[in-house]
Structure formats: C-alpha cells, structure tokens
Scaffold this active site. Structure first.
Site: not given
Length: 371
Positions: A28, A179, A182, A184, A239
């Site tokens: 990102t 994805h 992480n 998400y 996260n």
C-alpha cells in the site's frame, strides 16, 4: 553468488511464463487521489516492471472495502480505465501483473469511506490492534466500530469480490490475488479474536474458513482458477489478530482446501522481520505438503535468503517488498552484483504523501538524482 541464476530463469505460473522469479510484493503506497489510479502510479509500476510478476497494491473491490486513505479501487469504470494504463506499461516490458483485492473489514475508519460505504466485519467489534490514518485529521485514528455482517451482507460481499475480479481482468490484469492476510476481512473470519459468530461462519475451523473459501471459489468460477492466488499470514498479529491454539491446524486445513479449488498460487507472509512471530517449521511443512501449486513467500528477503528457501523446497517464488520500493531495477542490480539503495523509512507506507517523494524518485543503478 551461489546458484543466483535460479532467480533470473523463467518460471511457469499456470498458463503464464514469467521472465524471471522476482515477484514484487503488494504494498500500500497511498497515492490514489479519490481512489483513482493516476499517472504517478503508472510511472511507479513502469519503473518496477523488471520483475517477472508484480502483485499490485491493495485494490478495494467495493466502497465498503475502502477503509484506508487514497487506496485505489476496481469497482468503477474510471478505476478500470486508470488501471488499463498501468497494466499496459507493465506488459510492454514483458512483465505480468496480478491485482490484489482487499476488503479492510474492521481495520477501517469512517472518514476514509467513499459515499455509500459502510464498515462491515464478521462481528461488531472494534479492532484492538489497528489505527488508521485519515486525511480529515492528518493523523492516526482508532479504527471505527463495524456492523456485524448478515448472511445477505456475506453473499453481497462475495459478489463484490467476484465482480472486482472480472473488472481486473477487463483492466488487463493477468490475474488477481485475494488478500486473506494481515487482519483484513478474509483473515478476520479465520481468527477468533475478530470472529465471535455462532452461525455457519463461526466456531469451528471449517466454519471460520467458510467465507474465505466461498470467496475464492466464486472468483475462480468467474475468471478461471489459473488466474487466482490468495495470501495468508500464519502467526500474523497485525490489525488485532491473535495467536490461538488451533492456528496451525487452521492454515494447513485452508491450504488443503485451496488446493482442491486449484488456485494457481498461495502467497505466505512471514513478517517476523517486522516484529511478528516467525513461521514455525511445522506450519511451513504442513502448508507445503497440502498445497501443490506455486508457493510464493515474503520474508524481507535478500537474494541469499530467497535462494535458500527455494533450494530447501519450501518456496517456488520469492516476493520482495521494501527492496523493490528502493530499487526499481532490483533484478538487474542483483544480476550484476550491484549495491542496493536503502529505503527511506519515513515514506515506505506514507499516509500523508501524494507526490513522488519516496515513490518514483529512487535512482536506478548508475543514475544520480538530485534531491
């Protein structure tokens, strides 16, 4: 360098032939104004098209998925047209490019959502481990409270991923990566820290993996399994993810089920260089034994460590992240044993940047750029 030529040899990925084994990892970079690809991004990808395979930065498959600032999308016609410019310049240098599709889920903030967007997650819980940059405050903010997804939301989100994959192919991408790492949305369904559901999408390993697998199957049905990869992060704690007793069993099960779908690759992230626990030998062996397609790994690789993982039989393709940020000509530098630029850590994943600094201004070998 021992057996360095392996990295520079072509590699067959499904129906594609990669010109070398260098994979540019998805990163990102927050340069998409109004969530649209732009000319600065075209130049960024053009510079790095010496890679055999580029996995794009995260693309939002819907307004709901756009929880980060200046993240590009792939759900509007203007976004599709913008990405066509990028895939064209990548293909001009005989590189391949996959679009990474990411739904932020609970790792999101309401100030970053486009009009009509809503924060959704497996359960109505605030992420305890993530803060999100917002341009409205020009600072990091605590993640917003999501709404727990209903069965209708789940079905709609599967369709959003599927349409986004079709849009990516229309935009000229050679395939897509889901994805699922992480912290998400896909990863949030896997992890009991974020998934407190008691229906068929929560509780057991099979139930927590259900959404991930349903998204993958739907996308594979739509664009072809040879154009689909997914990303996972065992032992990842970004996260708000936690390490739980059946973690290894979960990811080994997931690898086996993804193998049944027949996707072209599985991308395994080891972020121990950034402070997360390293992958254990048992989970690496279990994933490799149960997934027979191409295995991509990312682990802050150097040429030497990447070769070691390839020669051990664990890895097929190494992905390079920060090294590709600072060295747009990374494959050529390694081939010619040239020194590497060091990345500017203040602009690696710059939240407040909209210009070329730390993005397209890194020097190629033999080139001097005045700062």
């Amino acid at each position: 360098m021992k057996n360095q030529e392996i990295l520079h040899q072509p590699y067959t990925l499904g129906s594609l032939v990669l010109k070398n084994r260098f994979v540019m990892a998805p990163m990102t970079r927050s340069r998409a104004i109004n969530n649209l690809p732009n000319d600065l991004m075209v130049e960024y990808y053009r510079q790095r098209s010496g890679a055999g395979l580029i996995i794009s930065e995260a693309l939002a498959p819907s307004a709901n998925a756009t929880g980060y600032v200046r993240v590009p999308g792939i759900y509007k016609d203007a976004q599709i047209e913008g990405w066509k410019k990028i895939t064209d310049v990548v293909h001009e240098n005989d590189a391949k490019i996959f679009a990474q599709l990411m739904h932020t889920g609970w790792a999101s903030h309401v100030d970053n959502l486009p009009e009509g967007g809503e924060i959704l997650a497996p359960s109505a819980l605030v992420s305890t481990g993530s803060e999100v940059w917002t341009d409205t405050t020009k600072s990091m903010q605590k993640s917003s409270l999501p709404r727990e997804m209903t069965k209708a939301d789940i079905e709609a989100t599967i369709q959003e991923f599927t349409q986004a994959a079709l849009n990516a192919v229309k935009a000229g991408f050679d395939g897509i990566e889901l994805h699922g790492a992480n912290g998400y949305l896909l990863d949030e369904f896997l992890n009991p820290a974020s998934n407190h559901r008691t229906d068929e999408y929560g509780g057991s390993i099979e139930n927590r993996a259900r959404f991930y697998l349903e998204v993958t199957q739907s996308v594979a049905n739509a664009i072809g399994k040879e154009k689909v990869g997914t990303r996972i992060s065992p032992y990842g704690v970004f996260n708000g993810m936690v390490i739980y007793p059946e973690m290894e069993e979960t990811f080994i099960y997931l690898a086996a089920e993804l193998n049944k779908i027949g996707i072209v690759y599985l991308h395994v992230a080891d972020h121990s260089s950034m402070g997360t626990p390293p992958l254990t030998a048992s989970v690496k062996d279990g994933i490799r034994a149960n997934f027979k397609g191409t295995l991509i790994g990312v682990n802050n690789y150097t040429a030497e460590t990447a070769l070691a993982d390839i020669e051990s039989g664990y890895l097929d393709l190494p992905a390079f992240g920060r090294a590709f940020i600072a060295n747009p000509d990374l494959p050529s530098r390694i081939l010619n044993n040239l020194p590497l630029n060091e990345p500017d850590k203040t602009t690696l994943y710059a939240s407040g940047s909209t210009d070329e600094k730390g993005y397209t201004d890194y020097a190629f070998a033999g080139e001097v750029i005045s700062k």
